[in-house]
Design a protein around this motif. Structure first.
Motif, short mmCIF file in Angstrom:
data_model
loop_
_atom_site.label_atom_id
_atom_site.label_comp_id
_atom_site.label_asym_id
_atom_site.label_seq_id
_atom_site.Cartn_x
_atom_site.Cartn_y
_atom_site.Cartn_z
N THR A 109 0.84 -1.11 -0.10
CA THR A 109 0.07 0.01 0.01
C THR A 109 0.90 1.28 0.16
O THR A 109 0.51 2.18 -0.86
CB THR A 109 -0.79 0.21 1.20
N GLN A 110 1.83 1.24 0.64
CA GLN A 110 2.60 2.49 0.95
C GLN A 110 3.50 2.78 -0.47
O GLN A 110 3.63 3.64 -0.76
CB GLN A 110 3.82 2.34 2.12
N ALA A 111 3.87 1.90 -0.95
CA ALA A 111 4.60 1.82 -2.18
C ALA A 111 3.72 2.29 -3.29
O ALA A 111 4.08 3.20 -4.14
CB ALA A 111 5.18 0.61 -2.68
N SER A 112 2.52 1.62 -3.55
CA SER A 112 1.30 2.35 -4.42
C SER A 112 1.17 3.61 -4.04
O SER A 112 0.95 4.55 -4.92
CB SER A 112 0.28 1.30 -4.04
N VAL A 113 0.85 4.13 -2.80
CA VAL A 113 0.68 5.46 -2.72
C VAL A 113 1.85 6.42 -3.03
O VAL A 113 1.71 7.49 -3.83
CB VAL A 113 0.37 5.79 -1.09
N VAL A 114 2.99 6.08 -2.70
CA VAL A 114 4.11 6.99 -2.97
C VAL A 114 4.25 7.04 -4.69
O VAL A 114 4.60 8.10 -5.11
CB VAL A 114 5.35 6.45 -2.39
N LEU A 115 4.23 5.90 -5.00
CA LEU A 115 4.60 5.75 -6.78
C LEU A 115 3.68 6.60 -7.46
O LEU A 115 3.94 7.26 -8.21
CB LEU A 115 4.57 4.46 -7.36
N SER A 116 2.29 6.34 -7.12
CA SER A 116 1.32 6.93 -7.99
C SER A 116 1.12 8.41 -7.64
O SER A 116 0.95 9.25 -8.67
CB SER A 116 -0.19 6.04 -7.51
N VAL A 117 1.36 8.90 -6.33
CA VAL A 117 1.50 10.36 -6.18
C VAL A 117 2.49 10.99 -6.74
O VAL A 117 2.48 12.02 -7.50
CB VAL A 117 1.26 10.63 -4.64
N MET A 118 3.64 10.19 -6.66
CA MET A 118 4.99 11.01 -7.41
C MET A 118 4.92 10.89 -8.84
O MET A 118 5.19 12.05 -9.52
CB MET A 118 6.14 10.02 -7.02
N VAL A 119 4.38 9.88 -9.36
CA VAL A 119 3.99 9.90 -11.03
C VAL A 119 3.22 11.17 -11.53
O VAL A 119 3.42 12.00 -12.34
CB VAL A 119 3.63 8.72 -11.66
N PHE A 120 2.06 11.27 -10.70
CA PHE A 120 1.15 12.10 -11.10
C PHE A 120 1.88 13.52 -10.66
O PHE A 120 1.84 14.55 -11.67
CB PHE A 120 -0.04 12.14 -10.08
N ALA A 121 2.60 13.76 -9.79
CA ALA A 121 3.05 15.23 -9.43
C ALA A 121 4.29 15.20 -10.33
O ALA A 121 4.58 16.56 -10.82
CB ALA A 121 3.80 15.27 -7.91
N MET A 122 4.85 14.57 -10.98
CA MET A 122 5.96 14.72 -12.05
C MET A 122 5.16 15.29 -13.28
O MET A 122 5.90 16.06 -13.86
CB MET A 122 6.71 13.37 -12.29
N GLY A 123 4.12 14.92 -13.61
CA GLY A 123 3.39 15.41 -14.77
C GLY A 123 3.07 16.90 -14.43
O GLY A 123 3.30 17.66 -15.37
N LEU A 124 2.70 17.27 -13.23
CA LEU A 124 2.37 18.37 -12.80
C LEU A 124 3.88 19.31 -13.01
O LEU A 124 3.88 20.69 -13.46
CB LEU A 124 1.93 18.92 -11.55
N GLY A 125 4.86 18.63 -12.21
CA GLY A 125 6.05 19.48 -12.25
C GLY A 125 6.61 19.89 -14.03
O GLY A 125 7.01 21.05 -14.32
N SER A 126 6.53 18.95 -14.76
CA SER A 126 6.76 19.16 -16.20
C SER A 126 6.04 20.29 -17.02
O SER A 126 6.62 20.93 -17.59
CB SER A 126 6.59 17.79 -17.15
N LEU A 127 4.58 20.40 -16.43
CA LEU A 127 3.74 21.15 -17.17
C LEU A 127 4.39 22.86 -16.49
O LEU A 127 4.38 23.68 -17.30
CB LEU A 127 2.39 21.16 -16.68
N LEU A 128 4.58 22.57 -15.16
CA LEU A 128 4.98 24.07 -14.61
C LEU A 128 6.11 24.52 -15.06
O LEU A 128 6.63 25.56 -14.99
CB LEU A 128 4.95 23.73 -12.89
N ALA A 129 7.23 23.47 -15.39
CA ALA A 129 8.78 24.04 -15.80
C ALA A 129 8.37 24.74 -17.12
O ALA A 129 9.36 25.76 -17.39
CB ALA A 129 9.24 22.67 -16.21
N LYS A 130 7.23 24.51 -17.64
CA LYS A 130 7.15 25.24 -18.91
C LYS A 130 7.40 26.82 -18.79
O LYS A 130 7.85 27.64 -19.60
CB LYS A 130 5.79 25.14 -19.57
N GLN A 131 6.97 27.30 -17.63
CA GLN A 131 6.91 28.61 -17.19
C GLN A 131 8.39 29.14 -17.12
O GLN A 131 8.71 30.36 -17.10
CB GLN A 131 6.29 29.09 -16.10
N LEU A 132 9.44 28.10 -16.78
CA LEU A 132 10.69 28.46 -16.44
C LEU A 132 11.66 28.30 -17.60
O LEU A 132 12.88 28.50 -17.48
CB LEU A 132 11.28 27.65 -15.24
N ARG A 133 11.45 27.88 -18.68
CA ARG A 133 12.26 27.61 -19.86
C ARG A 133 13.02 28.70 -20.50
O ARG A 133 14.37 28.69 -21.11
CB ARG A 133 11.50 26.87 -21.22
#
Length: 511
Positions: A58-82
């Protein structure tokens, strides 16, 4: 702090202190380091959450799923810093090093002083994921800058090669980080110091890249703020490293009280022994109470006595039970010729032999020549040639509760099938099955699993208010097995119907 007056990096003239080939290599080297650090943060969150909360799946699933989702958000937010990729990447790495490096400290503090680490786990997974997700777009911009300085035209082929190089460095770095965590950082430094060191490596790599290689793409003001941020992060991480031993001691007192006498992290688990002087000790394994010094004798007597009274007991096998309390109860019965204790963690047996309070509690059982210790995983040992078929009259399963994922295989139908193979005709198996009242689903799933392995069972518990449940099982018995005997509460009449067994491929112990 990103200075709007700094020269934009998408269209501006690139000024690098090295040639394009060397610049490209340095960027890829930092990609490698950052990927390794990012995976260490991820594994550290999973490992610590599994230890603090339990149920590693359960803990691995929570960490991995939240982090992968957040990585997508981070990629979108990084467009503002290019347009300011160098300074943006520098601040992203400083933030990632600070949050990732301190995540284990804060997570353990939340568990120790607040009693709840789940919210902190999700928050750190989200924050670290966003920052890791922002790395790749910014690094892609920086590596393209080195190519542009070399006079490349920016063709599709060049872009494809750049992407391939960048992801190759990223994946290889992840491999190194994934192997370094369990084989180097965790055994040598532990979770707290390992995370802090990873943060220091992270901030040095990211800061060095932009402050030296891309210093011409930043204004003096941006360079100054970035240098201050990096030095501040390094100072915080260094201070935390110096104080980590004091922090661990304070947190351990908050969890276990002021009576901590022994605390050691073995290759298997964290072992904590509490107690004052030579009084009755409490033994905790990975934060869970394994031996209650005041009630341990009663609980282990309830575990062992019904099986020992029900027939022959010349040869007894104890699975787990390195504390020696189950073996102590076994040796109370006349006619016992041999007791084999299979314990995976040598440190538990060492404590049971040498600690004055614990050895007094187990009546110095390891001095008895009839007791033989085998250091092995119980499941693997039952499959080995050392586990003679039909050799034991009684098998006592004194193992940690099945609430943690590593323990579920020791409460599986396959495990009990292996235990049946080492029992002699008329042999008995008795299992510590957890809390009968507080976790009834787990308790009755253990009982259903033992029945599915071919045993006739008698579930029982110690008298209230204690909540220790056990299952007495008879190999190959026909009809209803005998009652567990006096001093315990027979629970056979409460057995629910239709519970499926737990197997290796389908564990069923989640409440």
């Amino acid at each position: 702090m990103i200075d709007p007056s700094a020269p934009p990096q998408v269209q501006g003239v690139v000024r690098l202190p090295v040639g394009p080939g060397a610049g490209r290599f340095l960027v890829l080297l930092v990609v490698f380091v950052c990927a390794a650090c990012g995976l260490v943060y991820e594994l550290e969150l999973v490992a610590l959450a599994s230890y603090l909360i339990g149920d590693s799946v359960t803990q691995a699933s929570v960490v991995l799923s939240v982090m992968v989702f957040a990585m997508g958000l981070g990629s979108l937010l990084a467009k503002q810093l290019r347009c300011h990729a160098a300074v943006g990447f520098g601040f992203v790495e400083a933030a990632l090093a600070l949050i990732g490096g301190c995540s284990a400290l804060v997570l353990y503090a939340a568990f120790a002083w607040l009693g709840e680490a789940r919210y902190a786990l999700v928050a750190f997974s989200l924050a670290i994921g966003v920052l890791i997700g922002a790395e790749i777009p910014l690094l892609m911009t920086l590596i393209q800058r080195t190519s542009r300085r070399g006079g490349r035209t920016g063709t599709d082929e060049d872009a494809a090669c750049t992407v391939a190089d960048l992801f190759a460095a990223d994946y290889v770095g992840a491999l190194v980080g994934g192997l370094a965590f369990p084989f180097l950082l965790l055994p040598w430094l532990g979770q707290l110091s390992g995370a802090l060191l990873t943060g220091a490596v992270n901030v040095v790599a990211g800061g060095a890249l932009v402050l030296w290689l891309f210093r011409g793409d930043m204004s003096a003001r941006s360079r100054w703020w970035l240098l201050v941020a990096n030095l501040t992060v390094l100072a915080v991480l260094a201070t935390a490293t110096v104080l980590v031993a004091d922090f661990e001691a304070a947190a351990r007192r908050a969890v276990y009280g002021e009576r901590v006498r022994v605390a050691v992290r073995t290759d298997v688990q964290e072992v904590v022994l509490t107690g004052v002087g030579h009084g009755p000790p409490d033994l905790f394994l990975d934060g869970r109470l394994q031996v209650d010094g005041h009630h341990g004798a009663r609980d282990h007597r309830a575990l062992v006595a019904p099986a020992m009274r029900s027939g022959r007991h010349a040869r007894v096998l104890v699975l787990g039970g390195g504390d020696g309390l189950a073996a102590r109860e076994v040796l109370r019965y006349a006619g016992v010729r041999e007791v084999t204790v299979v314990e995976i963690d040598p440190e538990i047996v060492h404590l049971a032999r040498t600690d004055p309070a614990l050895s007094a509690l187990n009546a110095h059982v390891y001095r008895d020549p009839r007791v033989k210790v085998v250091h092995a995983d119980a499941f693997s040992w039952l499959r080995s040639p050392g586990a003679a078929r039909g050799a034991y009259d009684v098998v006592v399963s004194d193992l940690p509760d099945p609430g943690t994922t590593p323990g579920t295989k020791l409460y599986s139908q396959e495990f009990y099938g292996l235990a049946a193979c080492v029992l002699a005709d008329g042999g008995r198996l008795v299992v510590h099955a957890g809390a009968a009242a507080a976790r009834p689903h787990t308790f009755w799933t253990v009982e259903a699993t033992i029945r599915a392995a071919g045993f006739a069972t008698r579930p029982y518990r110690v008298p209230p208010p204690a909540d220790r449940g056990f299952v007495l099982a008879f190999a190959g018995a026909r009809g209803a097995p005998p009652a567990p005997g006096p001093g315990v509460v027979d629970l056979g009449f409460r057995r629910p119907r239709g519970l499926p067994p737990s197997t290796l491929l389908h564990p069923r112990y989640a409440e």
